[in-house]
Write an enzyme that holds these catalytic residues in place. Structure first.
Site, mmCIF file in Angstrom:
data_model
loop_
_atom_site.group_PDB
_atom_site.id
_atom_site.type_symbol
_atom_site.label_atom_id
_atom_site.label_comp_id
_atom_site.label_asym_id
_atom_site.label_seq_id
_atom_site.Cartn_x
_atom_site.Cartn_y
_atom_site.Cartn_z
ATOM 1 N N ARG A 104 -32.119 61.579 110.544
ATOM 2 C CA ARG A 104 -32.436 62.344 111.744
ATOM 3 C C ARG A 104 -33.948 62.519 111.805
ATOM 4 O O ARG A 104 -34.548 63.081 110.884
ATOM 5 C CB ARG A 104 -31.740 63.705 111.623
ATOM 6 C CG ARG A 104 -31.458 64.353 112.910
ATOM 7 C CD ARG A 104 -30.550 65.522 112.697
ATOM 8 N NE ARG A 104 -31.148 66.602 111.944
ATOM 9 C CZ ARG A 104 -30.871 67.885 112.148
ATOM 10 N NH1 ARG A 104 -30.003 68.213 113.068
ATOM 11 N NH2 ARG A 104 -31.422 68.808 111.420
ATOM 12 N N THR A 108 -37.765 64.701 116.757
ATOM 13 C CA THR A 108 -36.898 64.589 117.945
ATOM 14 C C THR A 108 -35.456 65.015 117.651
ATOM 15 O O THR A 108 -34.679 65.241 118.571
ATOM 16 C CB THR A 108 -36.841 63.127 118.424
ATOM 17 O OG1 THR A 108 -36.230 62.339 117.382
ATOM 18 C CG2 THR A 108 -38.226 62.578 118.714
ATOM 19 N N ASP A 200 -30.051 71.770 103.571
ATOM 20 C CA ASP A 200 -30.098 70.322 103.756
ATOM 21 C C ASP A 200 -29.148 69.667 102.757
ATOM 22 O O ASP A 200 -29.381 69.680 101.544
ATOM 23 C CB ASP A 200 -31.529 69.822 103.537
ATOM 24 C CG ASP A 200 -31.670 68.347 103.893
ATOM 25 O OD1 ASP A 200 -32.494 68.037 104.764
ATOM 26 O OD2 ASP A 200 -30.945 67.508 103.307
ATOM 27 N N ASP A 203 -30.603 66.803 100.465
ATOM 28 C CA ASP A 203 -31.526 67.324 99.444
ATOM 29 C C ASP A 203 -30.773 68.067 98.350
ATOM 30 O O ASP A 203 -31.089 67.947 97.170
ATOM 31 C CB ASP A 203 -32.554 68.266 100.081
ATOM 32 C CG ASP A 203 -33.643 67.497 100.822
ATOM 33 O OD1 ASP A 203 -33.735 66.267 100.627
ATOM 34 O OD2 ASP A 203 -34.385 68.123 101.598
HETATM 35 C C1 PRP Z 1 -28.087 65.118 107.853
HETATM 36 C C2 PRP Z 1 -26.565 65.113 107.695
HETATM 37 C C3 PRP Z 1 -26.129 64.373 108.927
HETATM 38 C C4 PRP Z 1 -27.141 64.808 109.951
HETATM 39 C C5 PRP Z 1 -26.510 65.840 110.839
HETATM 40 O O1 PRP Z 1 -28.616 63.912 107.481
HETATM 41 O O2 PRP Z 1 -26.154 64.512 106.509
HETATM 42 O O3 PRP Z 1 -26.110 62.970 108.788
HETATM 43 O O4 PRP Z 1 -28.240 65.395 109.237
HETATM 44 O O5 PRP Z 1 -27.354 66.195 111.861
HETATM 45 P P1 PRP Z 1 -27.045 65.841 113.378
HETATM 46 O O6 PRP Z 1 -25.612 66.198 113.633
HETATM 47 O O7 PRP Z 1 -27.988 66.739 114.122
HETATM 48 O O8 PRP Z 1 -27.327 64.404 113.610
HETATM 49 P P2 PRP Z 1 -30.201 63.652 107.394
HETATM 50 O O9 PRP Z 1 -30.715 63.095 108.682
HETATM 51 O O10 PRP Z 1 -30.873 64.894 106.877
HETATM 52 O O11 PRP Z 1 -30.308 62.457 106.362
HETATM 53 P P3 PRP Z 1 -29.917 62.405 104.813
HETATM 54 O O12 PRP Z 1 -28.415 62.434 104.737
HETATM 55 O O13 PRP Z 1 -30.482 61.081 104.416
HETATM 56 O O14 PRP Z 1 -30.553 63.560 104.105
HETATM 57 N N1 URA Z 2 -28.445 68.319 108.278
HETATM 58 C C1 URA Z 2 -28.311 69.074 107.166
HETATM 59 O O1 URA Z 2 -28.355 68.562 106.038
HETATM 60 N N2 URA Z 2 -28.133 70.397 107.305
HETATM 61 C C2 URA Z 2 -28.085 70.989 108.517
HETATM 62 O O2 URA Z 2 -27.912 72.223 108.575
HETATM 63 C C3 URA Z 2 -28.227 70.196 109.662
HETATM 64 C C4 URA Z 2 -28.394 68.854 109.519
#
Ligand code: PRP
Ligand code: URA
Length: 209
Positions: A104, A108, A200, A203
């Protein structure tokens, strides 16, 4: 219209509380996410078709049931979805696993696809898209569009925590996709994080920051 299932089993809810706790460290967080994923898989597979078979027990011949061979595909959204795959695979060891890489954009909040690798026969499989967080819904929405573009016909979505906004996006864009959750939280904050949420997910699973 999508059905939304909130799996409020006491074990799931207890473990989710520990997952949410900011004092839960990476090792325990990972273990708990794995356990909740396994418990959720039990409910998600409730409607799998079974057929009657004859089985020789040590005592007699009995009419019993076995899965009628509907093939399953697990599609974790990288990277946080990886944290739930092994838990589901413990119950469905024959499932094939495809990966969709999305992150994400922090400015944006729009998802950016950077990787996709799927089983060749996704159109014949019951697919379960896996991601702990359904926040704005952008990532899951894009992942499901990507799968459908490549022939997917039967898709379910499995997340730990959703914001109402994310649930609405999936219901509108994919009314054929049922959603399985451990909780629906209150809202998104100004950075697109779920409140109260768990922070997160990626993380916390992988110890990055
Ligand atoms: C997080 C989570 C989802 C997304 C959700 O991933 O694991 O994939 O955010 O958010 P959304 O519904 O607003 O799209 P992130 O983009 O942080 O990537 P990661 O899993 O690599 O940490
Ligand atoms: N992605 C995450 O990991 N946590 C949130 O709360 C939203 C998006």
């Amino acid at each position: 219209m999508s059905k939304v299932f909130v799996l409020d089993h006491p074990l799931i809810q207890h473990k989710l509380t520990r997952i949410r706790d900011k004092n839960t460290g990476t090792k325990e967080f990972r273990e708990l996410v794995d356990e909740v994923a396994m418990l959720m898989a039990f409910e998600i597979t409730r409607d799998l078709p079974v057929t009657e078979v004859e089985t020789e027990t040590p005592v007699t011949t009995a009419k019993t049931k076995e899965l009628s061979g509907k093939k399953i595909g697990l599609i974790p959204i990288l990277r946080a979805g990886l944290g739930m795959v092994d838990g589901v695979r413990k119950l469905i060891p024959a499932a094939k696993v495809g990966h969709v890489g999305l992150y994400r954009d922090p400015e944006t909040l729009k998802p950016v696809e950077y990787y996709i690798k799927l089983p060749s026969d996704i159109s014949e499989r019951e697919l379960i898209v896996i991601d702990p967080m359904l926040a704005t819904g952008g990532s899951a929405n894009d992942a499901i569009h990507s799968l459908k573009k490549r022939g997917a016909k039967h898709v379910k979505l499995m997340c730990l925590i959703a914001a109402p906004e994310g649930v609405e996006v999936i219901k509108e864009e994919h009314p054929d996709v049922d959603i399985y959750l451990a909780a629906i939280d209150e809202k998104l904050d100004e950075n697109g994080y779920i409140v109260p949420g768990l922070g997160d997910a990626g993380d916390r699973l992988f110890g990055t920051k």
